[in-house]
Write an enzyme that holds these catalytic residues in place. Structure first.
Site, PDB file in Angstrom:
ATOM      1  CD  GLU A  52      36.508  60.595 100.546  1.00 44.13           C
ATOM      2  OE1 GLU A  52      36.483  60.353  99.315  1.00 44.13           O
ATOM      3  OE2 GLU A  52      35.694  60.088 101.340  1.00 44.13           O
ATOM      4  CG  PHE A 114      32.227  48.358 106.796  1.00 41.91           C
ATOM      5  CD1 PHE A 114      32.186  47.922 105.472  1.00 41.91           C
ATOM      6  CD2 PHE A 114      31.669  49.593 107.108  1.00 41.91           C
ATOM      7  CE1 PHE A 114      31.593  48.696 104.492  1.00 41.91           C
ATOM      8  CE2 PHE A 114      31.076  50.367 106.129  1.00 41.91           C
ATOM      9  CZ  PHE A 114      31.032  49.925 104.815  1.00 41.91           C
ATOM     10  CD  GLN A 115      33.351  52.895 105.018  1.00 36.88           C
ATOM     11  OE1 GLN A 115      33.197  53.614 105.998  1.00 36.88           O
ATOM     12  NE2 GLN A 115      32.887  53.212 103.820  1.00 36.88           N
ATOM     13  CE  LYS A 164      31.440  56.063 115.082  1.00 36.51           C
ATOM     14  NZ  LYS A 164      30.418  55.445 114.224  1.00 36.51           N
ATOM     15  CG  MET A 482      53.389  66.933  78.342  1.00 42.05           C
ATOM     16  SD  MET A 482      54.183  68.224  77.370  1.00 42.05           S
ATOM     17  CE  MET A 482      54.209  69.588  78.519  1.00 42.05           C
TER      18      MET A 482
END
Lengths: 590, 181
Positions: A52, A114-115, A164, A482
């Site tokens: 993502e 969940f999630q 949802k 760096m």
């Protein structure tokens, strides 16, 4: 006439109505209805990423290369949290994005389902605005408003968190007549009195300098064109931040190069010595100003910014102008022309004489080698061999990024995509994916480091899936360069954890993905191999093995002012270690 | 050069910090208070007092009164940063617009017998506090006043058996005929 449809269908319809062609995303439980709605249409093309964070960076690359907002679609919980780094990056660099996140059904919010995660809570600090849409009635308005907020005023990422059950609910969709937010109205036109005062200050300037930034790019190609006109008309020198490269062409005769920590000697000294500074769309970032109490001590400052909170944030200015760069530049040009204004030619000539003196130091010079490829040389050759194709360049973060900014010459806006404010390693590869989608026929190159590239490497698979012939050009010095440079300067050369141990074989890795792998470790072969890379119409990973100890110069050491730069030639012939050079104070301060 | 330990510029400016009262008019939408409180904590600003309630029900508009301290430049930043938030309509620095009227309300519970009880009653009447509840051993007083008055009242009540305090924080309004809407 409103139409009846599900929340998920509304999402897709709103994207279509907004003219969105590409969505970068990754499916999951809480966005399945939206993915199902996607399945039934062909107007919006979904680009399946591999992580993502990659989706957000790809959308950023797409937005910056195309000038259109980037769109992201991810699921709840880990989908949303993986997107955070990208959102924070877009926030810092003012990139317009709309990120739609799935959420658990409304009745489960707050139950540690969940999630589930508190997406609007977590993203509040790294988005311009965010919404949790709990009712289907609000959905059409919020979707369109999100695009308005993302693009208007100072651009930024907007999250729309969609439970949802709302995706399944049926409601009436009507495209609002206007996308506008009911109260949010950023100032676009600058105050004419302030613009008049600014023009007056410019007319009387003896040692003026334009200092421009990402705001000019964000304002659109029109702003860059107006800027070029104004520079031409006034004859003033111009420098730019990392984010603003390309707004004024690097081949333009008034161009001083980039300013700031790794900016050019002439740009930084011009900032230090100027009597009038015209800041257009830049924000006095700490990488630009160095020591604040010694920053540009002799100047009157004009600051054009669309975000009032950027004004007087760290540096006090004399003439603030809140407005969009293109609008303000247009007004400045008109006033300059109307009054048939003339800059002080004699003073300006003297000023340019001084600048030429600084320029003759040739601060970007480096000692080239027959045996090993110097990273600066690699970028220079890459530029020379690709410049006719007007390539789109993305970078990761670190030394290679600074070398790209210094040695690649940008002629046009929207051709340079880099993570400026947030400094996100891993940005470049997914950003190249996005840029390539925005410009299918163009050459897109990610100038990378061997450490950064491994942070988002999985997106090679995305490039392959969609036949995106991006070129990943790795300056491989086997160090987080760096970090190593700072350890050399500040921590006695104790290279704690900065060596890139156990590197993969990048050629084999490319082949494993189905891409083309090329390795080059000899300066003599470099041109031929770069040509081989650009002539392949497939994704390429180019492992350019470069000098391991090269440092990035010039450099303003921390806590120092613009006139205290560190230049490359103090390293001496043998490339003595810089730690010992630093002791001799007089030698290294210019 | 050798002392440079970080690549960030030093903190340098030293200006006097002052107390300011800001009135912030916002859309009363979910999360708006978190946005404002988060802005203060995220950017390291102080909140001394914060009060909020919906003030216009039809338009769903709330007014937030924030008392904060900072240097002039910090206060200017706070104002600009607040105005940058999408649901924020207006920010007015009431301290700059002149002596604003500021009041807060406190509820004070004191428990005691004998002299303590008598003294508590005397103090309450001297301050003009209202008695909201009384038992044989306790009182609950209500006092409305400036923050200074409330502070003094609470301090005195501490000596005569104060057990509990609840305060609303500051509500403020500019003087004169002009409104901020």
């Amino acid at each position: 006439m409103s139409e009846t449809m599900t929340g998920a269908e509304m999402v897709i319809r709103a994207l279509q109505d907004q003219g969105v062609e590409h969505v970068f995303g990754y499916p999951g439980g809480a966005v399945l209805p939206i993915y199902d709605a996607l399945f039934h249409q062909e107007k919006v093309r979904h680009i399946l990423v591999r992580h993502e964070q990659g989706a957000v960076h790809a959308a950023e690359g797409y937005a910056r290369a195309s000038g259109k907002p980037g769109v992201v679609l991810v699921t709840s919980g880990p989908g949303a949290t993986n997107a955070i780094t990208g959102l924070a990056d877009a926030m810092m660099d003012s990139i317009p994005l709309v990120c739609i996140t799935g959420q658990v059904p409304t009745h489960l919010i707050g139950s540690d389902a969940f999630q589930e995660c508190d997406t609007v809570g977590i993203t509040r600090h790294c988005t311009k605005h965010n919404y949790l849409v709990k009712s289907i009635e609000d959905l059409p308005r919020v979707l369109h408003e999100a695009f308005y907020v993302a693009q208007n005023g100072r651009p930024g990422p907007v999250v729309v968190d969609l439970p949802k059950d709302v995706q399944f609910k049926i409601g009436a969709y009507l495209r609002p007549l206007s996308n506008q937010h009911k109260t949010y109205r950023p100032t676009v036109k600058g105050d004419m009195n302030h613009i008049r005062a600014a023009v007056e200050l410019m007319v009387n300037a003896k040692r003026p300098v334009f200092y421009t930034g990402g705001g000019v790019i964000n304002s659109g190609p029109q702003a860059a064109a107006l800027l070029r006109e104004l520079v031409q008309l006034t004859g003033f020198p111009i420098t730019s931040t990392l984010m603003g490269l390309g707004a004024y062409p690097a081949s333009g005769k008034h161009w001083l190069g980039m300013l700031g920590m790794h900016g050019t000697y002439e740009a930084n000294l011009a900032m230090h010595e100027c009597d009038v500074m015209i800041n257009i769309g830049a924000r006095f970032d700490d990488r630009i100003t160095g020591r604040l109490d010694a920053f540009s001590p002799f100047s009157k400052r004009i600051h054009v910014d669309i975000d009032p909170s950027s004004i007087n944030k760290t540096v006090k200015v004399d003439i603030p102008i809140v407005g969009d760069c293109a609008h303000v530049l247009e007004d400045m040009l008109r006033l300059w022309r109307q009054g048939a204004k003339q800059a002080d030619k004699i003073a300006l000539q003297e000023w340019w004489g001084k600048i030429e003196g600084w320029r003759s130091r040739n601060c970007l010079a480096y000692k080239n080698s027959q045996e090993s490829i110097k990273p600066q040389y690699a970028v220079q050759r890459l530029y020379e061999l690709t410049k006719d194709r007007s390539p789109y360049i993305t970078t990761e973060v670190g030394q290679h990024q600074m070398w790209a900014a210094q040695y690649f010459k940008f002629e046009d806006p929207n051709h340079w995509m880099t993570s400026g404010g947030h400094g996100t390693m891993g940005y470049g590869l997914p950003a190249a994916v996005g840029a390539q989608l925005a410009h299918p026929g163009s050459l897109v190159i990610d100038i990378a480091g061997e450490a950064s590239i491994q942070m988002m490497l999985q997106e090679m698979s995305t490039a392959l899936q969609y036949n995106l012939p991006i070129k990943v050009f790795i300056l491989n010095n086997e160090y987080m360069g760096m970090v190593r440079q700072w350890q050399e300067l500040l921590h006695g050369g104790r290279y704690s954890q900065s060596y890139s141990e156990s590197l993969p074989d990048f050629v084999k890795l490319a082949e494993a993905y189905g891409a083309v792998g090329i390795r080059c470790d000899n300066p003599g072969d470099l041109d031929a191999k770069i040509m081989e890379m650009i002539n392949v119409n497939r994704p390429v990973i180019f492992d350019c093995v470069v000098d391991k100890t090269e440092n990035c110069f010039p450099m303003i050491p921390s806590g120092k002012a613009h006139n205290e730069m560190l230049l490359n030639d103090y390293l001496g012939e043998t490339g003595a270690d810089i730690g010992s050079v630093i002791d001799e104070k007089g030698k290294m301060l210019v | 050069m050798l002392q440079m330990k970080t690549h960030y510029p030093d903190a340098h400016r030293i200006e006097p910090a002052k107390r300011h009262t800001l009135a912030v008019v916002v859309d009363n939408e979910p999360g708006v208070l978190a946005r404002i409180a988060g802005l203060f904590s995220g950017r390291g600003y102080n909140i001394e007092s914060l009060t909020v309630t919906e003030t216009e029900h039809e338009a769903h508009i709330s007014r937030i009164t924030i008392v904060t301290t900072g240097t002039d430049s910090i206060i200017e930043q706070i104002k600009s940063q607040l105005e940058r938030l999408v649901p924020v309509h207006r920010v007015v620095d009431l301290t700059l617009t002149g002596e604003a009227v500021e009041r807060e309300l406190c509820l004070v519970k004191v428990v005691g017998k004998g002299d303590y009880r008598v003294e508590a009653m005397r103090l309450a009447s001297a301050f003009g506090a209202r008695t909201l509840d009384a038992t044989l051993t306790s009182f609950v007083y209500e006092l409305t006043g400036t923050t200074g008055e409330v502070e003094r009242f609470i301090k005195l009540m501490t000596a005569v058996g104060l057990v509990e305090v609840s305060r609303t924080g500051v509500a403020a309004m500019s003087r004169g005929a002009e409104g901020i809407m």
